[in-house]
Structure formats: C-alpha cells, structure tokens
Design an enzyme around this catalytic site. Structure first.
Site, PDB file in Angstrom:
ATOM      1  N   ARG A 135       0.822  -1.215   0.000  1.00  0.00           N
ATOM      2  CA  ARG A 135       0.000   0.000   0.000  1.00  0.00           C
ATOM      3  C   ARG A 135       0.861   1.274   0.000  1.00  0.00           C
ATOM      4  NH1 ARG A 135      -2.364  -3.387  -1.287  1.00  0.00           N
ATOM      5  NH2 ARG A 135      -4.339  -4.234  -0.604  1.00  0.00           N
ATOM      6  N   SER A 169     -11.073  -0.251   2.471  1.00  0.00           N
ATOM      7  CA  SER A 169     -10.526  -0.540   3.800  1.00  0.00           C
ATOM      8  C   SER A 169     -10.062   0.761   4.434  1.00  0.00           C
ATOM      9  CB  SER A 169      -9.349  -1.499   3.691  1.00  0.00           C
ATOM     10  OG  SER A 169      -9.775  -2.703   3.113  1.00  0.00           O
ATOM     11  N   GLU A 209      -5.760   3.865   5.673  1.00  0.00           N
ATOM     12  CA  GLU A 209      -5.303   3.581   4.305  1.00  0.00           C
ATOM     13  C   GLU A 209      -5.623   4.735   3.348  1.00  0.00           C
ATOM     14  OE1 GLU A 209      -5.912  -0.429   2.618  1.00  0.00           O
ATOM     15  OE2 GLU A 209      -6.607   0.591   0.817  1.00  0.00           O
TER      16      GLU A 209
HETATM   17  C1  LIG Z   1     -15.593  -0.005  -2.142  1.00  0.00           C
HETATM   18  C2  LIG Z   1     -14.098   0.190  -2.262  1.00  0.00           C
HETATM   19  C3  LIG Z   1     -13.258  -0.915  -2.394  1.00  0.00           C
HETATM   20  C4  LIG Z   1     -11.875  -0.738  -2.513  1.00  0.00           C
HETATM   21  N1  LIG Z   1     -11.069  -1.847  -2.627  1.00  0.00           N
HETATM   22  C5  LIG Z   1      -9.731  -1.706  -2.732  1.00  0.00           C
HETATM   23  C6  LIG Z   1      -8.885  -2.862  -2.845  1.00  0.00           C
HETATM   24  O1  LIG Z   1      -9.348  -4.007  -2.878  1.00  0.00           O
HETATM   25  N2  LIG Z   1      -7.548  -2.667  -2.916  1.00  0.00           N
HETATM   26  C7  LIG Z   1      -6.988  -1.413  -2.922  1.00  0.00           C
HETATM   27  O2  LIG Z   1      -5.754  -1.307  -2.994  1.00  0.00           O
HETATM   28  N3  LIG Z   1      -7.765  -0.303  -2.826  1.00  0.00           N
HETATM   29  C8  LIG Z   1      -9.108  -0.428  -2.739  1.00  0.00           C
HETATM   30  N4  LIG Z   1      -9.914   0.696  -2.625  1.00  0.00           N
HETATM   31  C9  LIG Z   1      -9.296   2.024  -2.611  1.00  0.00           C
HETATM   32  C10 LIG Z   1      -9.315   2.748  -3.967  1.00  0.00           C
HETATM   33  O3  LIG Z   1     -10.321   2.265  -4.812  1.00  0.00           O
HETATM   34  C11 LIG Z   1      -7.988   2.648  -4.708  1.00  0.00           C
HETATM   35  O4  LIG Z   1      -6.953   3.143  -3.912  1.00  0.00           O
HETATM   36  C12 LIG Z   1      -8.020   3.431  -6.037  1.00  0.00           C
HETATM   37  O5  LIG Z   1      -6.841   3.170  -6.766  1.00  0.00           O
HETATM   38  C13 LIG Z   1      -8.164   4.936  -5.851  1.00  0.00           C
HETATM   39  O6  LIG Z   1      -8.391   5.487  -7.131  1.00  0.00           O
HETATM   40  P1  LIG Z   1      -9.108   6.881  -7.314  1.00  0.00           P
HETATM   41  O7  LIG Z   1      -9.033   7.213  -8.748  1.00  0.00           O
HETATM   42  O8  LIG Z   1     -10.461   6.819  -6.704  1.00  0.00           O
HETATM   43  O9  LIG Z   1      -8.169   7.829  -6.471  1.00  0.00           O
HETATM   44  P2  LIG Z   1      -8.593   9.175  -5.633  1.00  0.00           P
HETATM   45  O10 LIG Z   1      -9.355   8.734  -4.453  1.00  0.00           O
HETATM   46  O11 LIG Z   1      -9.229  10.159  -6.534  1.00  0.00           O
HETATM   47  O12 LIG Z   1      -7.169   9.678  -5.219  1.00  0.00           O
HETATM   48  C14 LIG Z   1      -6.401   8.944  -4.284  1.00  0.00           C
HETATM   49  C15 LIG Z   1      -5.042   9.644  -4.098  1.00  0.00           C
HETATM   50  O13 LIG Z   1      -4.305   9.563  -5.319  1.00  0.00           O
HETATM   51  C16 LIG Z   1      -4.028  10.875  -5.823  1.00  0.00           C
HETATM   52  N5  LIG Z   1      -4.173  10.781  -7.284  1.00  0.00           N
HETATM   53  C17 LIG Z   1      -5.277  10.410  -7.976  1.00  0.00           C
HETATM   54  N6  LIG Z   1      -4.998  10.406  -9.290  1.00  0.00           N
HETATM   55  C18 LIG Z   1      -3.705  10.794  -9.421  1.00  0.00           C
HETATM   56  C19 LIG Z   1      -2.826  10.968 -10.524  1.00  0.00           C
HETATM   57  N7  LIG Z   1      -3.206  10.760 -11.784  1.00  0.00           N
HETATM   58  N8  LIG Z   1      -1.545  11.367 -10.275  1.00  0.00           N
HETATM   59  C20 LIG Z   1      -1.111  11.574  -9.022  1.00  0.00           C
HETATM   60  N9  LIG Z   1      -1.891  11.426  -7.935  1.00  0.00           N
HETATM   61  C21 LIG Z   1      -3.178  11.024  -8.135  1.00  0.00           C
HETATM   62  C22 LIG Z   1      -5.029  11.799  -5.158  1.00  0.00           C
HETATM   63  O14 LIG Z   1      -4.521  13.117  -5.057  1.00  0.00           O
HETATM   64  C23 LIG Z   1      -5.176  11.141  -3.793  1.00  0.00           C
HETATM   65  O15 LIG Z   1      -4.093  11.499  -2.962  1.00  0.00           O
HETATM   66  C24 LIG Z   1     -11.314   0.561  -2.505  1.00  0.00           C
HETATM   67  C25 LIG Z   1     -12.169   1.671  -2.376  1.00  0.00           C
HETATM   68  C26 LIG Z   1     -13.541   1.490  -2.269  1.00  0.00           C
HETATM   69  C27 LIG Z   1     -14.432   2.679  -2.150  1.00  0.00           C
END
Ligand SMILES: Cc1cc2nc3c(=O)[nH]c(=O)nc-3n(C[C@H](O)[C@H](O)[C@H](O)COP(=O)(O)OP(=O)(O)OC[C@H]3O[C@@H](n4cnc5c(N)ncnc54)[C@H](O)[C@@H]3O)c2cc1C
Length: 363
Positions: free
Chosen positions: A178, A255, A355
């Site tokens: 992570r 999580s 996380e």
């Molecule tokens: C129901 C649910 C289940 C999930 N299951 C998992 C799982 O099984 N495993 C897991 O690892 N995670 C899981 N997650 C967490 C999440 O989905 C992941 O971490 C996902 O990759 C986040 O993507 P996002 O586009 O929503 O990022 P955001 O929430 O929009 O951003 C997250 C972070 O990344 C930064 N960021 C976003 N895009 C960029 C970019 N292009 N360049 C630089 N920085 C950037 C943002 O500034 C922020 O700090 C889950 C979340 C939910 C809601």
C-alpha cells in the site's frame, strides 16, 4: 457512486459544488475551484497554471481513496478525466508479453475488463476495485493475491519539481505494501501507466485461499480469466467492496485501516496480549516482519460489523470498511475511526493507520 468518466470536456465547475459529490464516501467540504482535464496536455497545463498562481492543488480521480475534511480544500481541485488505452508494439523476443498503456483517468475496472476480454493475464484478481487506472500505482493497489507492482512496467508522470514529463520504471516507483514513491507526495502527477501482461486464456496462479475455495481449485492453480474475474467480483460484492449506489455498505473508501506490520518483538507481544482471543490471522513477510489482520484486531476489540457511531458505521459486510450511513460531516466518520483506533490500541497495544489519503482532516 463517483463516476470517473463523468466529465467529458474541460469545465470550470461552479464554486458551490462541494467535494462530497466527487468522493465515494459522499463527504467533504467545498473547494475554491474544481476543474477537469480530459487529456495529458490539459492536465499539465492546469498544474502549471495553478503553480504560477501559487495555488494549492488537489488531484482527484475516482475519489475512492480519500477522506476530505468538512472545511474542504482551500485551493483548486483537478479532476483527472483523461481516457484511452493502447497496446504497445510487442517485443518479437517475448511474443507472450504484451504492454498496454492506459491513460490516468480511465476507470480501472473497465480497463481490467478489457484486458480479460482480450485474453491478457495479470490484472484479473484486481477486478472490481473502484477508481482510476492512474491512481493504482499511488498505493500499489492490491487484492486477492495480486498487486499492481507485479505488472506495472512503467509510469509516465509530470514531475512538478522539474516541470518535465518523466518515465519511471517499476523499480523507481519504490512499490511496497500500500505504498510507493507517489504516496504522500505531490511531486508527481501520473499521466499514464504501462502494464506488462501475459497473453494467456488462464489467470495467473491463484494465490489467495478464499478465492481458490470460491473457484473450487487449489492455491497455485490457474483458471480461465473470466472465471477469475467473476469470482473476485462476487467475493467483493459480498463484502460491499464493489460500488453499488443502492448498497449503503459501499459508501466507503474501501478498507479504512491498513494491516499493521510488526517486527518480531512486536508480534510476540501481540500474541501474548491476544491471550484467549486466539492467534491473530497473520502473514509472515520475507524480511522477518509479520503483517497482521486489522479486521481481526478491530473485531476482537469490540467493534463488530455494523457498529455505529453517529451517522457513520462499520460496514455490515466488512469490518475494515467505515461507511457513511447518514453522516452530515466528515467529523462523524473521523470520530468513529478514532474510537476504533484507540480501542484497538488499548486492547492490543497496536496502532492502526488509515489507508485512504486524509485531506484537511486527521484521525
Ligand atoms: C468499495 C471500495 C473498495 C476498494 N477496494 C480496494 C482494494 O481491494 N484494494 C486497494 O488497494 N484499494 C481499494 N480501494 C481504494 C481505492 O479504490 C484505490 O486506492 C483506487 O486506486 C483509488 O483510485 P481513485 O481514482 O479513486 O483515487 P482518488 O481517491 O481520486 O485519489 C487517491 C489519491 O491519489 C491521488 N491521485 C489520484 N490520481 C492521481 C494521478 N493521476 N496522479 C497523481 N496522484 C493522483 C489523489 O490526489 C489522492 O491522494 C477501494 C475503495 C472502495 C471505495
């Protein structure tokens, strides 16, 4: 549900828009400005403009891994909405290997579905994870025995410290559990990610016991790609881990706590302290440390599924997910997170860490 593909053109979004609607938790105060960028040039231009104005800048894509405080963000928010995937020319020396380049704003699960349909193995166990492709390297997204660190070949990023676009190898991304060089740093803006996948009708060897049981195979076996994807999605849905607007158990950031990693002495202390609760589920790491189940620690500290505090509650399907039932503020969710963290520390002497990325709030 936060739809990463919602914006189709660059747009200044009215100031009154609170950031809650851009997060899967549906929480968070306002920003001064929200703008979306639909390709790499727009992303870079907007980042540069914000820097010239000396304006704080927050990148948001799917909003599925953030907790935004009630005061919102005192600056501009850039929504990453760039789309597109392309297969790069194959290396004749390795005909089974395929590199696929995906733009940062591509919805992750759609991308995974495309690789499975194309007969490319390597991402199938990461099916159903919300958010964007570009965010997957940030915390080295992982689930069911796979993590992106295993298949990322390169990340193309805009380096805000040099003002140049850079290509980083997987080694340079410094992936760990992570974690990566991108996490907790605003130096890099991920523009695209190259995944090195294997041309195969079968999944990578199934590593996760629960998934193997679901598939009716042994750990180490391979199954047809689509079967692996379907089984993962079914397991995830049963835990409220696939976004579903009709299921309040999915109004979360996934999580909320990472599994704590203890050194050998810490692990011995925890086992002693666990006493009659039994041995905590754990996974030994190659460096001698031990990763422990945060869900077990939380549950055994008296915070079971459905535990509620104000408008926030532990998911009814998964102990690790904190959900927004009818919270009117991020403060309510944070209060629940604190209560759990403090309760686990008191019972087991272990400190849990969040996380998701906390923006303008602390637990
Ligand atoms: C129901 C649910 C289940 C999930 N299951 C998992 C799982 O099984 N495993 C897991 O690892 N995670 C899981 N997650 C967490 C999440 O989905 C992941 O971490 C996902 O990759 C986040 O993507 P996002 O586009 O929503 O990022 P955001 O929430 O929009 O951003 C997250 C972070 O990344 C930064 N960021 C976003 N895009 C960029 C970019 N292009 N360049 C630089 N920085 C950037 C943002 O500034 C922020 O700090 C889950 C979340 C939910 C809601």
């Amino acid at each position: 549900m936060s739809d990463v593909s919602a914006q189709s053109a660059t747009a200044n979004i009215p100031q009154s828009h609170s950031l809650a609607s851009y997060t899967t938790l549906r929480l968070g105060g306002p920003a001064q400005r929200v703008i979306s960028a639909v390709n790499q040039d727009e992303i870079i231009r907007f980042v540069r403009e914000a820097e010239e104005r000396r304006e704080p800048l927050l990148l948001l894509a799917g909003g599925s891994n953030v907790v935004i405080g009630d005061d919102g963000f005192a600056g501009s928010v850039l929504l990453i909405r760039s789309r597109g995937t392309e297969q790069l020319p194959a290396d004749p020396a390795e005909p089974d290997q395929v590199t696929v380049r995906v733009q940062a704003g591509e919805p992750w699960d759609e991308f995974v579905a495309g690789t499975v349909a194309a007969g490319l193995s390597g991402l199938e166990c990461l099916s159903g994870i919300p958010g964007s492709a570009g965010a997957t390297p940030i915390q080295n997204v992982g689930a069911y025995g796979q993590e992106v660190a295993e298949t990322v070949a390169a990340v193309e990023a805009y380096d805000r410290s040099t003002g140049a676009v850079t290509r980083m190898t997987a080694g340079e991304c410094d992936f760990a559990y992570r974690s990566s060089v991108f996490r907790h740093s605003d130096r890099y803006v991920v523009l695209s990610v190259d995944f090195r996948l294997t041309r195969s009708p079968l999944s990578a060897p199934v590593r996760y016991a629960e998934l193997a049981r679901k598939l009716g195979v042994e750990v180490g076996d391979r199954v047809p790609l689509a079967q692996a994807r379907d089984a993962v999605r079914a397991l995830r849905a049963g835990k409220g881990m696939v976004l579903d607007p009709d299921d309040p158990d999915t109004r979360s950031a996934g999580s909320f706590f990472t599994n704590p990693v203890l050194d050998a002495a810490g692990w011995v202390r925890l086992r002693e302290r666990a006493g009659e609760a039994g041995e905590p589920p754990h996974w030994p790491l190659p460096d001698g440390r031990v990763k422990v189940s945060a869900a077990w620690l939380i549950d055994k500290s008296g915070f079971g599924k459905g535990y509620r505090s104000g408008g926030a509650a532990i998911s009814g399907k998964h102990t690790l997910a904190l959900t927004n039932r009818d919270a009117h503020s991020t403060a309510e969710l944070i209060a629940l997170a604190r209560e759990i963290r403090d309760g686990v520390r008191e019972r087991f002497g272990v400190t849990l860490h969040p996380e998701p990325i906390l923006i303008n709030c602390v637990i």
